[in-house]
Design a protein around this motif. Structure first.
Motif, PDB file in Angstrom:
ATOM      1  N   PRO A 353       0.835  -1.199   0.000  1.00  0.00           N
ATOM      2  CA  PRO A 353       0.000   0.000   0.000  1.00  0.00           C
ATOM      3  C   PRO A 353       0.872   1.252   0.000  1.00  0.00           C
ATOM      4  O   PRO A 353       1.968   1.249   0.569  1.00  0.00           O
ATOM      5  CB  PRO A 353      -0.792  -0.100   1.311  1.00  0.00           C
ATOM      6  N   LEU A 354       0.404   2.293  -0.637  1.00  0.00           N
ATOM      7  CA  LEU A 354       1.145   3.561  -0.748  1.00  0.00           C
ATOM      8  C   LEU A 354       2.562   3.325  -1.283  1.00  0.00           C
ATOM      9  O   LEU A 354       3.507   4.013  -0.912  1.00  0.00           O
ATOM     10  CB  LEU A 354       1.213   4.284   0.609  1.00  0.00           C
ATOM     11  N   ASP A 355       2.702   2.324  -2.144  1.00  0.00           N
ATOM     12  CA  ASP A 355       3.993   1.966  -2.743  1.00  0.00           C
ATOM     13  C   ASP A 355       5.107   1.831  -1.692  1.00  0.00           C
ATOM     14  O   ASP A 355       6.242   2.267  -1.895  1.00  0.00           O
ATOM     15  CB  ASP A 355       4.397   2.987  -3.823  1.00  0.00           C
ATOM     16  N   GLY A 356       4.764   1.243  -0.559  1.00  0.00           N
ATOM     17  CA  GLY A 356       5.789   0.959   0.456  1.00  0.00           C
ATOM     18  C   GLY A 356       6.217   2.163   1.278  1.00  0.00           C
ATOM     19  O   GLY A 356       7.174   2.090   2.056  1.00  0.00           O
ATOM     20  N   LEU A 357       5.505   3.263   1.131  1.00  0.00           N
ATOM     21  CA  LEU A 357       5.896   4.509   1.816  1.00  0.00           C
ATOM     22  C   LEU A 357       6.023   4.328   3.327  1.00  0.00           C
ATOM     23  O   LEU A 357       6.971   4.826   3.946  1.00  0.00           O
ATOM     24  CB  LEU A 357       4.846   5.586   1.509  1.00  0.00           C
ATOM     25  N   MET A 358       5.065   3.587   3.928  1.00  0.00           N
ATOM     26  CA  MET A 358       5.081   3.496   5.390  1.00  0.00           C
ATOM     27  C   MET A 358       6.221   2.616   5.891  1.00  0.00           C
ATOM     28  O   MET A 358       6.890   2.951   6.863  1.00  0.00           O
ATOM     29  CB  MET A 358       3.743   2.949   5.917  1.00  0.00           C
ATOM     30  N   ASN A 359       6.462   1.500   5.195  1.00  0.00           N
ATOM     31  CA  ASN A 359       7.569   0.639   5.617  1.00  0.00           C
ATOM     32  C   ASN A 359       8.894   1.388   5.481  1.00  0.00           C
ATOM     33  O   ASN A 359       9.756   1.357   6.356  1.00  0.00           O
ATOM     34  CB  ASN A 359       7.597  -0.629   4.766  1.00  0.00           C
ATOM     35  N   ASP A 360       8.998   2.065   4.356  1.00  0.00           N
ATOM     36  CA  ASP A 360      10.189   2.843   4.083  1.00  0.00           C
ATOM     37  C   ASP A 360      10.442   3.877   5.174  1.00  0.00           C
ATOM     38  O   ASP A 360      11.557   4.030   5.678  1.00  0.00           O
ATOM     39  CB  ASP A 360       9.877   3.590   2.787  1.00  0.00           C
ATOM     40  N   HIS A 361       9.393   4.570   5.532  1.00  0.00           N
ATOM     41  CA  HIS A 361       9.539   5.589   6.569  1.00  0.00           C
ATOM     42  C   HIS A 361       9.880   4.942   7.906  1.00  0.00           C
ATOM     43  O   HIS A 361      10.747   5.425   8.635  1.00  0.00           O
ATOM     44  CB  HIS A 361       8.262   6.414   6.720  1.00  0.00           C
ATOM     45  N   TRP A 362       9.201   3.853   8.219  1.00  0.00           N
ATOM     46  CA  TRP A 362       9.416   3.197   9.516  1.00  0.00           C
ATOM     47  C   TRP A 362      10.893   2.819   9.679  1.00  0.00           C
ATOM     48  O   TRP A 362      11.510   3.114  10.701  1.00  0.00           O
ATOM     49  CB  TRP A 362       8.513   1.955   9.618  1.00  0.00           C
ATOM     50  N   VAL A 363      11.449   2.205   8.616  1.00  0.00           N
ATOM     51  CA  VAL A 363      12.852   1.774   8.678  1.00  0.00           C
ATOM     52  C   VAL A 363      13.773   2.968   8.949  1.00  0.00           C
ATOM     53  O   VAL A 363      14.685   2.900   9.769  1.00  0.00           O
ATOM     54  CB  VAL A 363      13.253   1.078   7.351  1.00  0.00           C
ATOM     55  N   HIS A 364      13.507   4.076   8.269  1.00  0.00           N
ATOM     56  CA  HIS A 364      14.417   5.215   8.396  1.00  0.00           C
ATOM     57  C   HIS A 364      14.097   6.114   9.587  1.00  0.00           C
ATOM     58  O   HIS A 364      14.879   7.011   9.911  1.00  0.00           O
ATOM     59  CB  HIS A 364      14.447   6.007   7.084  1.00  0.00           C
ATOM     60  N   SER A 365      12.960   5.865  10.238  1.00  0.00           N
ATOM     61  CA  SER A 365      12.651   6.678  11.427  1.00  0.00           C
ATOM     62  C   SER A 365      13.356   6.127  12.667  1.00  0.00           C
ATOM     63  O   SER A 365      13.641   6.866  13.604  1.00  0.00           O
ATOM     64  CB  SER A 365      11.136   6.718  11.679  1.00  0.00           C
ATOM     65  N   ILE A 366      13.655   4.826  12.661  1.00  0.00           N
ATOM     66  CA  ILE A 366      14.221   4.191  13.861  1.00  0.00           C
ATOM     67  C   ILE A 366      15.508   4.880  14.339  1.00  0.00           C
ATOM     68  O   ILE A 366      15.680   5.124  15.530  1.00  0.00           O
ATOM     69  CB  ILE A 366      14.472   2.677  13.612  1.00  0.00           C
ATOM     70  N   PRO A 367      16.442   5.230  13.422  1.00  0.00           N
ATOM     71  CA  PRO A 367      17.680   5.862  13.924  1.00  0.00           C
ATOM     72  C   PRO A 367      17.524   7.326  14.331  1.00  0.00           C
ATOM     73  O   PRO A 367      18.448   7.891  14.909  1.00  0.00           O
ATOM     74  CB  PRO A 367      18.648   5.772  12.731  1.00  0.00           C
ATOM     75  N   GLN A 368      16.394   7.948  14.020  1.00  0.00           N
ATOM     76  CA  GLN A 368      16.313   9.402  14.251  1.00  0.00           C
ATOM     77  C   GLN A 368      16.524   9.821  15.711  1.00  0.00           C
ATOM     78  O   GLN A 368      17.178  10.829  15.974  1.00  0.00           O
ATOM     79  CB  GLN A 368      14.993   9.961  13.716  1.00  0.00           C
ATOM     80  N   PRO A 369      15.992   9.068  16.686  1.00  0.00           N
ATOM     81  CA  PRO A 369      16.273   9.478  18.071  1.00  0.00           C
ATOM     82  C   PRO A 369      17.740   9.284  18.474  1.00  0.00           C
ATOM     83  O   PRO A 369      18.161   9.752  19.530  1.00  0.00           O
ATOM     84  CB  PRO A 369      15.356   8.566  18.905  1.00  0.00           C
ATOM     85  N   ILE A 370      18.515   8.573  17.649  1.00  0.00           N
ATOM     86  CA  ILE A 370      19.941   8.365  17.972  1.00  0.00           C
ATOM     87  C   ILE A 370      20.797   9.417  17.268  1.00  0.00           C
ATOM     88  O   ILE A 370      21.746   9.951  17.846  1.00  0.00           O
ATOM     89  CB  ILE A 370      20.392   6.952  17.517  1.00  0.00           C
ATOM     90  N   ALA A 371      20.453   9.715  16.005  1.00  0.00           N
ATOM     91  CA  ALA A 371      21.271  10.644  15.216  1.00  0.00           C
ATOM     92  C   ALA A 371      21.280  12.036  15.854  1.00  0.00           C
ATOM     93  O   ALA A 371      20.359  12.400  16.582  1.00  0.00           O
ATOM     94  CB  ALA A 371      20.706  10.730  13.795  1.00  0.00           C
ATOM     95  N   MET A 372      22.335  12.793  15.572  1.00  0.00           N
ATOM     96  CA  MET A 372      22.475  14.191  16.029  1.00  0.00           C
ATOM     97  C   MET A 372      22.509  14.300  17.556  1.00  0.00           C
ATOM     98  O   MET A 372      22.080  15.304  18.121  1.00  0.00           O
ATOM     99  CB  MET A 372      21.329  15.058  15.485  1.00  0.00           C
ATOM    100  N   GLY A 373      22.961  13.262  18.241  1.00  0.00           N
ATOM    101  CA  GLY A 373      22.957  13.255  19.713  1.00  0.00           C
ATOM    102  C   GLY A 373      21.684  12.585  20.187  1.00  0.00           C
ATOM    103  O   GLY A 373      20.583  13.032  19.850  1.00  0.00           O
ATOM    104  N   THR A 374      21.811  11.516  20.975  1.00  0.00           N
ATOM    105  CA  THR A 374      20.625  10.705  21.292  1.00  0.00           C
ATOM    106  C   THR A 374      19.596  11.508  22.104  1.00  0.00           C
ATOM    107  O   THR A 374      19.928  12.496  22.764  1.00  0.00           O
ATOM    108  CB  THR A 374      20.997   9.447  22.110  1.00  0.00           C
TER     109      THR A 374
END
Ligand SMILES: Cc1cc2nc3c(=O)[nH]c(=O)nc-3n(C[C@H](O)[C@H](O)[C@H](O)COP(=O)(O)OP(=O)(O)OC[C@H]3O[C@@H](n4cnc5c(N)ncnc54)[C@H](O)[C@@H]3O)c2cc1C
Length: 391
Positions: A353-374
Motif C-alpha cells: 500500500p502507498l507503494d511501500g511509503l510506510m515501511n520505508d519511513h518506519w525503517v528510516h525513522s528508527i535511527p532518528q532518536p539516535i542521530a544528532m545526539g541521542t
C-alpha cells in the motif's frame, strides 16, 4: 504573534514545488535508498538549485548567498525534506558546515570553501563519532600530531554518513592533552582524497549507503585546514551540533505521510465496505498525528527564529529534536497499523500500500532518536539547563 509564512515565502514554495516536479526523476524515492544513481543525481540537482540562487539563499552575498530571509530558507528545508532530501549530503553544508566556516573560518578558508559549497559542487561528511566516543564525544581518541609542516592524523571514525561520496570531512580530533577531556580538541577540514584515508561502508537496516567507518593512517592535513583556534574544537563542535539539530525539517516529512494516510484511510474500504477513516482507532491516530505535527512545526520555527535573532540557546534545539524525531517514530507505527500487514512490503512491490511509503519511513525513522545526539542526551540537556534539575 504570526504563525503563517509571509505571502512571498508561500509563493516561493509553489515555484519550488513546480521546479521539483520537473526535476525529480521517476526513480527518485529519497536519499536513504540503495541506488547508485542517488549521489550523482543530488550533485547535479544542487548545481541547478545554485543556478537559481536557491541552494544557499540565506547566506550573505559575499559567501555566495543572496541574503534571503530565514523563512524563505525554511521553505527550502521543508520542501526538500518532504521530498526525501534531493540535495543529498549537501543539506549539511548549507545547514551547518557553511555557517561554521562563517563563524570560525579564516578569510582564506571562507574564500576557498564557501564558494564551491554555494555552487553545489562539493559534498562534505561529519567525522565526530568513534567506536568508544558517541554520546561521550569528548572521549574521542583520533589524534592529530605535529609533523613536518602539517598535522598527521591517526584514528578511526564510525557512523560517518555519506563518507563514500564526500569530498571533504569536518573532523574532530585531539591535538593536545588538556586538563579536562573537552580541552585539547581541534576541528580539521580534511580532503577525503588524501592518502591514508580508508572508507568502509557498514551494512544496516537503512541499506549500504547510510553509514561508514573511516580510518585515518598517517593522513597529512595542512595547518591551514584547522578550523577555529587549536584546542578549542569542543566549542566549534557544540555550535555545529546546535545548528544540525534543527537543520533537517523533520516535521515536513510527517506532513507528507499524514496527507498520504488521510487519503488512504478515506479511500480504502474495510471488510464491511466502510472507509477505514470511519474507525475510531484510525481517526484518533490521525488526530494525534495532526496535533503533534503542528506542535513539531512550531518548535522548529521557534529555534530558527531565535537563531536568526542571535538569541540561540541549547535547550530549544534539544526540545525540537526530541519531539520531531519521536513524532517520526509515532507516525511510522500508527501508519503501519492503518495500512495493515501489507504495509511491511517495500517500495517497488506491487502489493505494497502507498507503494511501500510506510515501511520505508518506519525503517528510516528508527535511527532518528539516535542521530544528532541521542534523545537521552537531549533530555539531560533539557532537564539540567532548561529545568535546572541536578545532574
Ligand atoms: C542516522 C545516523 C546518522 C549518523 N551520522 C553520523 C555522522 O555523519 N557523523 C558522526 O560523527 N556520527 C554520526 N552518527 C552517530 C551518532 O552521533 C551517535 O550514534 C550518537 O551520538 C550516539 O553515540 P553511540 O552510538 O556511540 O551510543 P552511546 O553513546 O554508546 O550510547 C548508547 C546508549 O546509552 C545512552 N547514554 C549514553 N550516555 C548517556 C547519559 N549520559 N545519560 C543517559 N543516557 C546515556 C544513549 O542515549 C544510548 O541510548 C549517526 C547516527 C545515526 C543513527
Amino acid at each position: 504573534m504570526e504563525f503563517e509564512f509571509p505571502a512571498e515565502a508561500e509563493q516561493f514554495r509553489e515555484e519550488l514545488r513546480a521546479f521539483m516536479d520537473a526535476e525529480l526523476p521517476d526513480w527518485w524515492k529519497g536519499l536513504f535508498h540503495d541506488d547508485d544513481r542517488i549521489y550523482p543525481f543530488t550533485r547535479e540537482f544542487c548545481m541547478k538549485l545554485a543556478e537559481r540562487d536557491w541552494l544557499t539563499m540565506s547566506w550573505p552575498v559575499e559567501h555566495g548567498g543572496v541574503d534571503a530571509d530565514v523563512w524563505s530558507q525554511m521553505v527550502v528545508r521543508e520542501e526538500m525534506w518532504a521530498a526525501g532530501e534531493p540535495r543529498g549530503p549537501q543539506y549539511m553544508s548549507l545547514n551547518y558546515i557553511g555557517p561554521m566556516l562563517m563563524e570560525f573560518g579564516t578569510a582564506d578558508q571562507q574564500e576557498r570553501f564557501l564558494k564551491p559549497m554555494a555552487a553545489g559542487e562539493v559534498m562534505w561528511c561529519q567525522g565526530f563519532s568513534e567506536p568508544e566516543a558517541g554520546s561521550d564525544l569528548a572521549a574521542l581518541s583520533t589524534r592529530a600530531t605535529d609533523a613536518d609542516g602539517c598535522f598527521l592524523v591517526n584514528g578511526q571514525k564510525i557512523w560517518t554518513s555519506y563518507a563514500t561520496a564526500a569530498d571533504w570531512c569536518l573532523l574532530l580530533c585531539r591535538t593536545d592533552l588538556g586538563e579536562r577531556k573537552h580541552q585539547g580538541l581541534s576541528m580539521l577540514l580534511v580532503d577525503m582524497n588524501t592518502p591514508g584515508i580508508t572508507v568502509r561502508p557498514i551494512d544496516s537496516m537503512g541499506g549500504p549507503q547510510e553509514f561508514n567507518e573511516v580510518f585515518f593512517d598517517d593522513v597529512e592535513v595542512p595547518y591551514d585546514c584547522l578550523l577555529g583556534p587549536r584546542g578549542d574544537g569542543w566549542r566549534v563542535a557544540m555550535s555545529t551540533l546546535a545548528h544540525e539539530r534543527v537543520g533537517a525539517a523533520l516535521h515536513a516529512r510527517v506532513k507528507v505521510l499524514l496527507d498520504a494516510l488521510i487519503e488512504y484511510a478515506t479511500t480504502t474500504k474495510d471488510e464491511n465496505g466502510q472507509p477505514l477513516a470511519t474507525r475510531p482507532s484510525v481517526r484518533s491516530g490521525l488526530v494525534r498525528l495532526q496535533a503533534r505535527y503542528r506542535a513539531a512545526r512550531l518548535l522548529c520555527y521557534r529555534v530558527v527564529s531565535a537563531m536568526s535573532a542571535g538569541d540561540a540557546n541549547d535547550v530549544d534545539p534539544a526540545v525540537s529534536k526530541v519531539f520531531s524525531s519521536e513524532l517520526n517514530i509515532l507516525i511510522g507505527n500508527i501508519g503501519l497499523d492503518i495500512v495493515g500487514a501489507r504495509g511491511q512490503l517495500r517500495t517497488g512491490d506491487g502489493l505494497a500500500p502507498l507503494d511501500g511509503l510506510m515501511n520505508d519511513h518506519w525503517v528510516h525513522s528508527i535511527p532518528q532518536p539516535i542521530a544528532m545526539g541521542t534523545n537521552e542526551i537531549q533530555r539531560n540537556i533539557i532537564s539540567q539547563r532548561g529545568l535546572g534539575l541536578p545532574r
